[in-house]
Scaffold this motif. Structure first.
Motif, mmCIF file in Angstrom:
data_model
loop_
_atom_site.group_PDB
_atom_site.id
_atom_site.type_symbol
_atom_site.label_atom_id
_atom_site.label_comp_id
_atom_site.label_asym_id
_atom_site.label_seq_id
_atom_site.Cartn_x
_atom_site.Cartn_y
_atom_site.Cartn_z
ATOM 1 N N PRO A 217 -88.423 -45.879 -17.725
ATOM 2 C CA PRO A 217 -87.952 -45.728 -19.101
ATOM 3 C C PRO A 217 -88.752 -44.742 -19.945
ATOM 4 C CG PRO A 217 -89.228 -47.742 -18.885
ATOM 5 C CD PRO A 217 -89.217 -47.096 -17.518
ATOM 6 N N VAL B 159 -80.389 -41.864 -26.275
ATOM 7 C CA VAL B 159 -80.340 -43.323 -26.272
ATOM 8 C C VAL B 159 -81.392 -43.945 -27.189
ATOM 9 C CG1 VAL B 159 -79.188 -43.569 -24.042
ATOM 10 C CG2 VAL B 159 -81.688 -43.349 -24.129
ATOM 11 N N ALA B 160 -82.165 -43.141 -27.889
ATOM 12 C CA ALA B 160 -83.128 -43.661 -28.873
ATOM 13 C C ALA B 160 -83.704 -42.489 -29.657
ATOM 14 C CB ALA B 160 -84.269 -44.435 -28.194
ATOM 15 N N TYR C 4 -82.350 -49.705 -23.909
ATOM 16 C CA TYR C 4 -81.638 -48.450 -24.209
ATOM 17 C C TYR C 4 -80.131 -48.682 -24.357
ATOM 18 C CZ TYR C 4 -85.973 -45.912 -23.421
ATOM 19 O OH TYR C 4 -87.261 -45.434 -23.515
ATOM 20 N N LEU D 7 -75.671 -45.858 -22.881
ATOM 21 C CA LEU D 7 -76.275 -45.752 -21.550
ATOM 22 C C LEU D 7 -75.172 -45.720 -20.499
ATOM 23 C CD1 LEU D 7 -79.266 -45.712 -20.623
ATOM 24 C CD2 LEU D 7 -78.988 -48.145 -20.088
ATOM 25 N N THR E 111 -84.608 -39.341 -25.316
ATOM 26 C CA THR E 111 -84.834 -39.739 -26.705
ATOM 27 C C THR E 111 -85.352 -38.491 -27.417
ATOM 28 O OG1 THR E 111 -87.189 -40.367 -26.675
ATOM 29 C CG2 THR E 111 -85.633 -41.989 -25.791
ATOM 30 N N SER F 211 -78.219 -48.608 -27.700
ATOM 31 C CA SER F 211 -77.615 -47.379 -28.242
ATOM 32 C C SER F 211 -76.105 -47.363 -28.039
ATOM 33 C CB SER F 211 -78.211 -46.154 -27.541
ATOM 34 O OG SER F 211 -77.813 -46.147 -26.168
ATOM 35 N N HIS G 297 -81.191 -39.808 -19.223
ATOM 36 C CA HIS G 297 -80.935 -39.839 -20.668
ATOM 37 C C HIS G 297 -82.212 -39.397 -21.375
ATOM 38 C CE1 HIS G 297 -77.869 -42.562 -19.050
ATOM 39 N NE2 HIS G 297 -77.143 -42.269 -20.122
ATOM 40 N N VAL H 141 -85.378 -42.284 -18.486
ATOM 41 C CA VAL H 141 -85.258 -41.798 -19.860
ATOM 42 C C VAL H 141 -86.436 -40.873 -20.108
ATOM 43 C CG1 VAL H 141 -85.422 -42.410 -22.305
ATOM 44 C CG2 VAL H 141 -83.877 -43.680 -20.807
#
Ligand SMILES: [Zn+2]
Length: 306
Positions: free
Chosen positions: A6, A101-102, A255, A261, A71, A258, A69, A30
């Motif tokens: 992550p 996603v963040a 995540y 994902l 952030t 969001s 993904h 991520v």
């Protein structure tokens, strides 16, 4: 075993790393935007970097069967450079993109007033975009840094259960857990957390809301640390469900807040904006009927930097 890293900076890692991660079971990552080492001097270079995290890097990950993904944020260190701060005005149009996603990584580096402002502003942006936030905690003065971080989180519109406080250790885990935030741990080869200490924390505090990452970047780091923690958990008496919870379901849940994902790795496109990773047609596909679409039919555009 399925693994989700992550927090990993794939921009700084090689193709060999992607291959080794896939072989170890990593199927999703991520990548938080971060400080790139060389100081940036304008918002424009952030935007090219954000585009890379949204385009080129997911393309590269997909070649290796890994969902990618990101952030996005102004990182804590560069929040102190007035040349970089205007990127905050550009962030809203990036935060609406599907692969974000963040908001992150945000937080404190040296705990300056400029960092206070950037952190509060970006927590507000996360709340406004209904995104969770990935919050880096400082590596020096860890407990003071965590307390100040949690104060700013409490004053923000973002609920604690939408915040992941990262880079925790034995000093900070208890207060972070009491806050209701998600708990992130970065496991490194020779600084901060290692596998043994991580498993001891899991034994003491349980697997609820715990995420483990390799945080791998240009520093001495190991993109297989998620797998090494999983293996040690099993060796130390945790079961496969615990491992799956910490190294897959917890990051998916965090995540997943969001709503964006998507863990299906689509068949990779042959090119990204006309560029492939290949130098020429693949050796074994040179003339055969099974060659990948778009490869070998026409001169292949050189990869950037080639
Ligand atoms: Zn990081």
């Amino acid at each position: 075993m399925r693994l989700f890293d992550p927090h990993i900076h794939m921009t700084s890692r090689t193709t060999d790393d992607y291959e080794a991660m896939y072989a170890a079971g990593v199927r999703a990552v991520v990548e938080p935007s971060f400080w790139l080492g060389q100081p940036r001097t304008s918002p424009a270079s952030f935007l090219d970097y954000f585009d890379s995290l949204l385009g080129w890097e997911p393309f590269r990950a997909a070649q290796h069967g890994i969902a990618h993904h990101c952030t996005l944020a102004l990182n804590p260190k560069e929040a102190n450079d007035p040349r970089c701060v205007p990127v905050l005005d550009e962030l809203p149009r990036y935060l609406v993109k599907d692969q974000v996603v963040a908001v992150g990584e945000i937080g404190y580096d040296s705990m300056t007033p400029a960092e206070d402002t950037a952190l509060a502003t970006q927590l507000q942006l996360a709340a406004a975009h209904e995104l969770p936030a990935l919050v880096h905690t400082p590596h020096r003065d860890k407990l003071a840094g965590l307390r100040r971080t949690l104060d700013v989180v409490r004053e923000s519109a973002l609920p604690a259960d939408h915040v992941l406080v990262d880079h925790l250790n034995e000093t900070t885990v208890k207060e972070a857990k009491d806050s209701g935030c998600w708990l992130g741990f970065s496991v490194y080869p020779d600084t901060k957390m290692d596998e043994e200490r991580m498993v001891a924390i899991l034994r003491e505090y349980g697997p609820e809301q715990v995420l483990v990452n390799s945080a791998a970047d240009w520093g001495r780091s190991d993109p297989l640390k998620t797998r090494k923690v999983a293996d040690l958990m099993l060796a130390e008496g945790f079961d496969e469900d615990d491992v799956d919870r910490v190294l897959w379901r917890n990051p998916v849940a965090f995540y997943g807040l969001s709503g964006r994902l998507d863990l299906d790795v689509a068949a990779p496109d042959a090119t990204h904006e006309g560029n492939s990773i290949l130098r020429g047609a693949p050796k074994d596909l040179d003339e055969g009927p099974g060659r990948a679409p778009g490869q070998g039919d026409a001169p292949v555009a050189p990869a950037p930097g080639a």
